[in-house]
Write an enzyme that holds these catalytic residues in place. Structure first.
Site, PDB file in Angstrom:
ATOM      1  CE  LYS A   1      -1.592  -9.396   5.629  1.00  0.00           C
ATOM      2  NZ  LYS A   1      -1.868  -7.956   7.035  1.00  0.00           N
TER       3      LYS A   1
ATOM      4  NE  ARG B   1       5.545  -2.719  12.534  1.00  0.00           N
ATOM      5  CZ  ARG B   1       4.015  -2.662  13.446  1.00  0.00           C
ATOM      6  NH1 ARG B   1       4.660  -2.070  14.402  1.00  0.00           N
ATOM      7  NH2 ARG B   1       3.082  -1.739  12.301  1.00  0.00           N
TER       8      ARG B   1
HETATM    9  N1  BES Z   1       1.467  -5.590   4.431  1.00  0.00           N
HETATM   10  C1  BES Z   1       0.034  -4.935   6.313  1.00  0.00           C
HETATM   11  C2  BES Z   1      -0.102  -3.614   5.564  1.00  0.00           C
HETATM   12  C3  BES Z   1      -1.575  -3.818   5.043  1.00  0.00           C
HETATM   13  C4  BES Z   1      -2.419  -3.861   5.248  1.00  0.00           C
HETATM   14  C5  BES Z   1      -0.674  -2.767   4.149  1.00  0.00           C
HETATM   15  C6  BES Z   1      -3.697  -3.751   4.771  1.00  0.00           C
HETATM   16  C7  BES Z   1      -2.498  -2.492   3.292  1.00  0.00           C
HETATM   17  C8  BES Z   1      -3.790  -3.182   3.280  1.00  0.00           C
HETATM   18  C9  BES Z   1       1.398  -5.263   7.098  1.00  0.00           C
HETATM   19  O1  BES Z   1       2.193  -6.347   6.893  1.00  0.00           O
HETATM   20  C10 BES Z   1       0.310  -5.256   8.014  1.00  0.00           C
HETATM   21  O2  BES Z   1      -0.453  -6.568   7.942  1.00  0.00           O
HETATM   22  N2  BES Z   1       0.464  -4.550   8.627  1.00  0.00           N
HETATM   23  C11 BES Z   1      -0.352  -5.109   9.801  1.00  0.00           C
HETATM   24  C12 BES Z   1       0.102  -4.300  11.561  1.00  0.00           C
HETATM   25  C13 BES Z   1      -0.789  -4.744  12.579  1.00  0.00           C
HETATM   26  C14 BES Z   1      -0.674  -5.710  12.997  1.00  0.00           C
HETATM   27  C15 BES Z   1      -0.178  -3.644  13.605  1.00  0.00           C
HETATM   28  C16 BES Z   1      -1.823  -3.710  10.034  1.00  0.00           C
HETATM   29  O3  BES Z   1      -1.838  -2.945   9.308  1.00  0.00           O
HETATM   30  O4  BES Z   1      -3.205  -5.042   9.990  1.00  0.00           O
HETATM   31 MN    MN Z   2       1.825  -7.870   8.135  1.00  0.00          MN
END
Ligand code: BES
Ligand code: MN
Ligand code: ZN
Length: 495
Positions: free
Chosen positions: A267, A341
């Site tokens: 990230k 997931r």
């Molecule tokens: N924990 C995050 C989701 C999230 C992101 C919650 C921002 C709250 C704020 C999750 O593990 C994640 O990173 N999801 C990705 C999925 C994507 C890679 C398909 C996302 O939402 O960007």
């Molecule tokens: Mn994530």
């Protein structure tokens, strides 16, 4: 925070030895307005002078008022007494009392207050008076210890509401506290210890598994996420048995990513600190079990928490790696940031062994859900209409709302993989739905619902912190289940 309710008139409550007294004042109450009681007269006069307008949260803040024992008296308007208005009023009163050190607070409702409103007032007060201090050099226990509600008449329903609210606020507080703690103060092992201590306090069972046991179970997806971290994973299994073992349990599965860097698909730096909240699903499960331990309802509930960090490392799982989940399905991990997931799918497969009546997973799963629904409603997905309906209802009843989202098969198209049974990500569109479609593949053997709480579990910005959602929704759902079961039981067995 301890709650109690007493049948009292305002004329006697003002003689109580309290640190502060809040009087909730309704806009329309003929009896009150005509009363000769000094506080009623005062409100009447303030209203006549235009100093008290009966909008929700309008205040009369009084100091060392003659005839009132406590030095701090706040009269606050609840307008028509609707839930949102009462919440506004309680918050306004708390702000007015900000500089006062309050251990014992009296809250007098100068009207016929419903069970629901008592609950709203109690949760709003608990919310407003919570403050995070765990990682300060002088951590302080919460100041507000006792809240005594008083109303001119008290019935059994109101008493039950206060008992329920008491359990709810302790559950919400547990959820907030663990969610707020930084990742180095809330590791998978620390979450496991918290679960054990909650289980001990509520006298129910808690089993904690480590990498060895999880490997033996064949949880290849969960293990893949944990590979990059030096903190050992924990798989927490809590079992609250309030009903005969013949009764199928509800299983709650909470995403417990104690920190989500994204892994190798890392990230960006801004706001990455907020990924300590990626265990809010797990925290809500802990909170619900805390409340169950206090309320002891007649039903069986299993809590499952797959807990790990998601870190980049030489040993970390790489984009393109294919792993075998506990279900036997192989997964191509195209994006290591779609880790929630992966830990959830193995926990869902594990849930099968309990022959559950329903499985609900709770997860800060997708940024896309934040875009879709913001911080107002959680995303709800389900393969079972009756289950979805009950959860929605529980949301409305508790004020901890959700909104049902679709699961059309067409949404699963993007999850197809050239190298495995399924890929862990689809394209950019409908990200909250495609994540749910992935989970659905592992939930075919039971009625299942998925709550995406990425938008509702915490607030960003100046008021950064966990909200304790969706503990209220889940607890309400469980109590609806307990109620329905007891109605189906022969009367002789009802408790
Ligand atoms: N924990 C995050 C989701 C999230 C992101 C919650 C921002 C709250 C704020 C999750 O593990 C994640 O990173 N999801 C990705 C999925 C994507 C890679 C398909 C996302 O939402 O960007
Ligand atoms: Mn994530
Ligand atoms: Zn995550």
């Amino acid at each position: 925070m301890n709650l109690e309710i007493q049948k009292r008139a305002l004329t006697t409550v003002i003689r109580d030895d309290l640190d502060a007294l809040v009087v909730l004042w309704p806009a329309q109450d003929a009896e009150l307005t005509q009363s000769k009681e000094p506080i009623a007269a005062l409100v009447k006069s303030a209203t006549l002078h235009g100093d008290f307008d009966h909008k929700p949260g309008a205040l009369l803040s009084l100091y060392a008022q003659a005839g009132v024992k406590t030095r701090h008296l706040v009269i606050v308007s609840v307008a028509d007494g609707m839930p949102a208005q009462v919440r506004t009023a309680v918050n306004a009163a708390w702000v007015a009392l900000k500089s006062v050190k309050i251990k014992r607070l009296g809250v007098h409702a100068a009207f016929d207050v419903s069970a629901k409103i008592l609950q709203v007032a109690a949760t709003a007060l608990a919310d407003a008076s919570y403050s995070y201090t765990h990682t300060f050099s002088q951590p302080k226990p919460r100041a507000l210890k006792w809240v005594t509600f008083s109303t001119p008449t008290v019935n059994a329903e109101q008493r039950r509401a206060v008992v329920y609210a008491q359990a709810l606020v302790s559950g919400v507080e547990v959820a907030k506290e663990w969610a707020n703690r930084p990742a180095n103060h809330a590791t998978p092992s620390m979450l496991a210890d918290a679960a054990k201590s909650i289980a001990k306090g509520g006298s129910f069972k808690c089993e904690v598994m480590g990498p060895k046991e999880v490997t033996k179970l064949g949880m290849g997806a969960f293990l893949a996420v944990a590979r990059g971290s030096v903190e050992p994973l924990r798989f927490i299994v809590m079992r609250y048995n309030g009903a005969p073992s013949s009764q199928a349990p509800v299983v709650l599965v909470g995403k417990g990513i104690t920190f989500d860097t994204g892994g190798i698909s890392m990230k960006p730096a801004p706001e990455m600190d907020e990924m300590k909240f990626d265990m809010c699903g797990a925290a809500s499960v802990l909170g619900v079990f805390k409340a169950l331990g206090e309320l002891k309802p007649a039903l069986n509930v299993v809590g499952l928490i797959p807990a790990t960090e998601n870190m980049p490392d030489a040993a970390a799982v790489k984009p393109g790696d294919v792993v075998t989940s506990m279900s036997g399905q192989t997964i191509e991990i195209l994006n290591t940031d779609a880790e929630g997931r992966l830990v959830l799918c193995d926990a869902l497969t594990y849930a099968e062994r309990f022959k559950p009546q329903a499985v609900i997973d709770i997860a800060t799963l997708t940024g896309a859900c934040v875009i879709a629904l913001g911080g107002v409603r959680s995303g709800l997905f389900s393969n079972d209409d009756a289950l979805a309906q009950t959860i929605q209802l529980a949301g409305e009843a508790s004020g901890d709302t959700c909104w049902r989202m679709p699961l059309d098969e067409d949404y699963a198209e993007g999850l197809k993989s050239r190298f495995a049974d399924v890929a862990n990500v689809a394209g950019r569109q409908a990200g909250a739905v495609t994540a749910a479609k992935f989970l659905q593949r592992f939930a075919s053997r039971f009625p299942w619902a998925h709550l995406d709480i990425a938008g509702t579990a915490w607030r960003s910005g100046a008021a950064k912190g966990a909200t304790g959602r969706p503990v209220a929704l889940l607890l309400q759902y469980l109590l609806i289940q307990a109620e329905q079961k007891s109605l189906k039981m022969p009367a002789s067995r009802r408790v």
